[in-house]
Design a protein around this motif. Structure first.
Motif, mmCIF file in Angstrom:
data_model
loop_
_atom_site.group_PDB
_atom_site.id
_atom_site.type_symbol
_atom_site.label_atom_id
_atom_site.label_comp_id
_atom_site.label_asym_id
_atom_site.label_seq_id
_atom_site.Cartn_x
_atom_site.Cartn_y
_atom_site.Cartn_z
ATOM 1 N N GLU A 156 -0.898 6.258 -3.896
ATOM 2 C CA GLU A 156 -1.042 5.794 -2.516
ATOM 3 C C GLU A 156 -0.525 4.363 -2.415
ATOM 4 O O GLU A 156 -0.510 3.622 -3.404
ATOM 5 C CB GLU A 156 -2.511 5.845 -2.077
ATOM 6 C CG GLU A 156 -3.112 7.232 -2.050
ATOM 7 C CD GLU A 156 -2.550 8.090 -0.927
ATOM 8 O OE1 GLU A 156 -2.002 7.493 0.042
ATOM 9 O OE2 GLU A 156 -2.621 9.316 -1.021
ATOM 10 N N ARG A 157 -0.096 3.986 -1.222
ATOM 11 C CA ARG A 157 0.369 2.615 -0.999
ATOM 12 C C ARG A 157 -0.633 1.880 -0.126
ATOM 13 O O ARG A 157 -1.052 2.395 0.916
ATOM 14 C CB ARG A 157 1.748 2.592 -0.350
ATOM 15 C CG ARG A 157 2.323 1.180 -0.216
ATOM 16 C CD ARG A 157 3.792 1.199 0.101
ATOM 17 N NE ARG A 157 4.313 -0.166 0.250
ATOM 18 C CZ ARG A 157 5.585 -0.466 0.465
ATOM 19 N NH1 ARG A 157 6.477 0.527 0.550
ATOM 20 N NH2 ARG A 157 5.977 -1.719 0.588
ATOM 21 N N ASN B 232 -0.127 -1.165 1.284
ATOM 22 C CA ASN B 232 0.472 -1.991 2.348
ATOM 23 C C ASN B 232 1.819 -1.419 2.794
ATOM 24 O O ASN B 232 2.870 -1.991 2.513
ATOM 25 C CB ASN B 232 0.641 -3.432 1.868
ATOM 26 C CG ASN B 232 1.541 -3.517 0.635
ATOM 27 O OD1 ASN B 232 1.754 -2.527 -0.043
ATOM 28 N ND2 ASN B 232 2.093 -4.708 0.369
ATOM 29 N N PRO B 233 1.806 -0.269 3.497
ATOM 30 C CA PRO B 233 3.071 0.354 3.916
ATOM 31 C C PRO B 233 3.945 -0.616 4.702
ATOM 32 O O PRO B 233 3.465 -1.331 5.587
ATOM 33 C CB PRO B 233 2.613 1.528 4.788
ATOM 34 C CG PRO B 233 1.218 1.814 4.342
ATOM 35 C CD PRO B 233 0.644 0.497 3.958
ATOM 36 N N GLY B 234 5.242 -0.631 4.353
ATOM 37 C CA GLY B 234 6.207 -1.445 5.080
ATOM 38 C C GLY B 234 6.225 -2.915 4.701
ATOM 39 O O GLY B 234 7.000 -3.680 5.282
ATOM 40 N N ALA C 227 5.268 -4.652 -2.735
ATOM 41 C CA ALA C 227 4.594 -3.380 -2.483
ATOM 42 C C ALA C 227 3.425 -3.222 -3.430
ATOM 43 O O ALA C 227 3.550 -3.501 -4.631
ATOM 44 C CB ALA C 227 5.584 -2.239 -2.661
ATOM 45 N N GLU D 103 8.548 5.614 -2.938
ATOM 46 C CA GLU D 103 8.365 6.040 -1.542
ATOM 47 C C GLU D 103 9.049 7.381 -1.279
ATOM 48 O O GLU D 103 8.527 8.235 -0.553
ATOM 49 C CB GLU D 103 8.903 4.965 -0.589
ATOM 50 C CG GLU D 103 8.060 3.714 -0.536
ATOM 51 C CD GLU D 103 6.677 3.965 0.029
ATOM 52 O OE1 GLU D 103 6.417 5.061 0.587
ATOM 53 O OE2 GLU D 103 5.825 3.073 -0.089
ATOM 54 N N ARG E 49 6.845 10.028 -2.734
ATOM 55 C CA ARG E 49 5.663 10.227 -1.914
ATOM 56 C C ARG E 49 5.988 11.041 -0.662
ATOM 57 O O ARG E 49 5.215 11.905 -0.228
ATOM 58 C CB ARG E 49 5.050 8.880 -1.524
ATOM 59 C CG ARG E 49 4.465 8.116 -2.721
ATOM 60 C CD ARG E 49 3.881 6.765 -2.311
ATOM 61 N NE ARG E 49 2.727 6.934 -1.443
ATOM 62 C CZ ARG E 49 2.663 6.553 -0.190
ATOM 63 N NH1 ARG E 49 3.707 5.938 0.370
ATOM 64 N NH2 ARG E 49 1.575 6.746 0.525
ATOM 65 N N SER E 50 7.158 10.768 -0.064
ATOM 66 C CA SER E 50 7.559 11.507 1.140
ATOM 67 C C SER E 50 7.791 12.970 0.823
ATOM 68 O O SER E 50 7.375 13.864 1.582
ATOM 69 C CB SER E 50 8.825 10.891 1.739
ATOM 70 O OG SER E 50 8.581 9.573 2.178
#
Length: 341
Positions: A55-56, A58-60, A64, A90, A93-94
């Motif tokens: 999991e991330r 702080n997206p964007g 990171a 990323e 993850r997508s």
């Protein structure tokens, strides 16, 4: 090999923290087939993260920050200059997110499908079903009541019905000679408004005075009465009214037995402005034979040239024989005076 076929090997330098109380330390990060491996500079593995569980935080935003699913205290920070690794994670993850089942999304589509089905039924099936049901269950007394209400609205524009006493008696005789299939019809002569003839729920037939005053024999008006009898059999006048009035009026009639005044006014206007559809000529011929009325006078009244009504003229069932009189000469003269001078 890596989980991303476009890369043979991906490595990056980052800062890893084992838990909330631990110090951050510089580590080497690499992506394998199914895991992200965090190692020290001696190539000793410190942690393995399952790729589907990354999991991330702080997206964007960069640097990171990533963490294992369900444990936000263990973190991996990748600086902005490690863009290749950040983009690779990323992308993984997508892909993993797209491959996962989405029961909530399925429920949404199922719900939308149900709503669409209900809406389609409401638009296409319910109006017709409700209208057909109303035509079957509405009693004759309610049809008569509706016909009288519509007649009162029509006469506001067309003028009061012609009611000279002797003419009215002659009109009743003509109605008895040409009975409706459902019983005695209520013939109403109007001084204007209706183009030629029309019918309303409850067995009401409207006749323009010109059909009586402008012709020398009663066969013409008799032909129009027959045509309206047949039209009412082909298309139930209550059905026609409810089709024009719409679903809300239909449901109100079924539930309360009442019809909104606005719907009656709108239909009365419709009756006076819309051209009437003619009954097929072969059906008319059967009607003229059944009621023992000559077809030719009616045919020429509709089209003086006879071109559009040629079948009625040539196949008149009483072209060579004389049917039972519609009215005596005296009664016909009385009927012609029903509207006075």
């Amino acid at each position: 090999m890596t989980a991303l076929k476009e890369y043979d090997r991906i490595e990056a330098t980052g800062l890893w923290r084992a838990n909330a109380d631990a110090q951050r330390r510089e580590v080497i990060v690499s992506i394998g087939d199914a895991t992200l491996t965090i190692s020290d500079h001696n190539d000793r593995a410190l942690a393995h993260w399952s790729l589907p569980a990354i999991e991330r935080a702080n997206p964007g935003t960069r640097p990171a920050i990533f963490h294992p699913d369900g444990d936000r205290t263990e973190t991996l920070e990748l600086p902005s200059d490690e863009a290749t690794m950040i983009d690779a994670i990323e992308k993984l993850r997508s892909r993993i997110e797209r491959a996962r089942p989405h029961p909530g999304r399925l429920r949404l589509w199922v719900s939308l499908g149900v709503l669409a089905t209900v809406a389609a039924l409401g638009v296409f099936w319910l109006p017709s079903a409700a209208r057909d049901h109303a035509v079957r269950v509405v009693p004759d007394v309610k049809r008569t009541e509706l016909g009288s209400a519509l007649l009162s609205r029509i006469t506001r524009v067309a003028g009061l019905p012609c009611t000279a006493p002797e003419g009215t008696r002659a009109l009743r005789k003509l109605g008895a000679r040409l009975p409706s299939p459902d019983g005695a019809a209520r013939l109403v002569v109007l001084p204007g408004g209706v183009l030629e003839a029309a019918h309303l729920p409850g067995g009401v037939i409207l006749l323009n005075r010109a059909l009586i005053e402008d012709f020398e024999e009663p066969d013409v008006v008799a032909g129009y009465i027959i045509a309206e009898h047949l039209a009412a059999e082909l298309h139930d006048p209550l059905h026609d009214f409810l089709t024009h009035a719409g679903l809300v009026t239909t449901l109100r009639l079924l539930t309360t037995g009442q019809v909104p005044s606005a719907a009656q006014d709108a239909y009365a206007e419709h009756m006076l402005t819309e051209p009437r559809s003619f009954v097929p000529q072969d059906t008319l011929l059967r009607g003229f034979a059944a009621w023992s009325v000559r077809a030719r006078p009616y045919a020429y009244a509709r089209d003086i040239t006879g071109e559009e009504t040629l079948e009625l003229i040539e196949a008149d069932p009483f072209a060579t024989v004389t049917p039972e009189p519609l009215l005596s000469d005296n009664d016909w003269l009385r009927l012609q005076g029903i509207c006075g001078s």
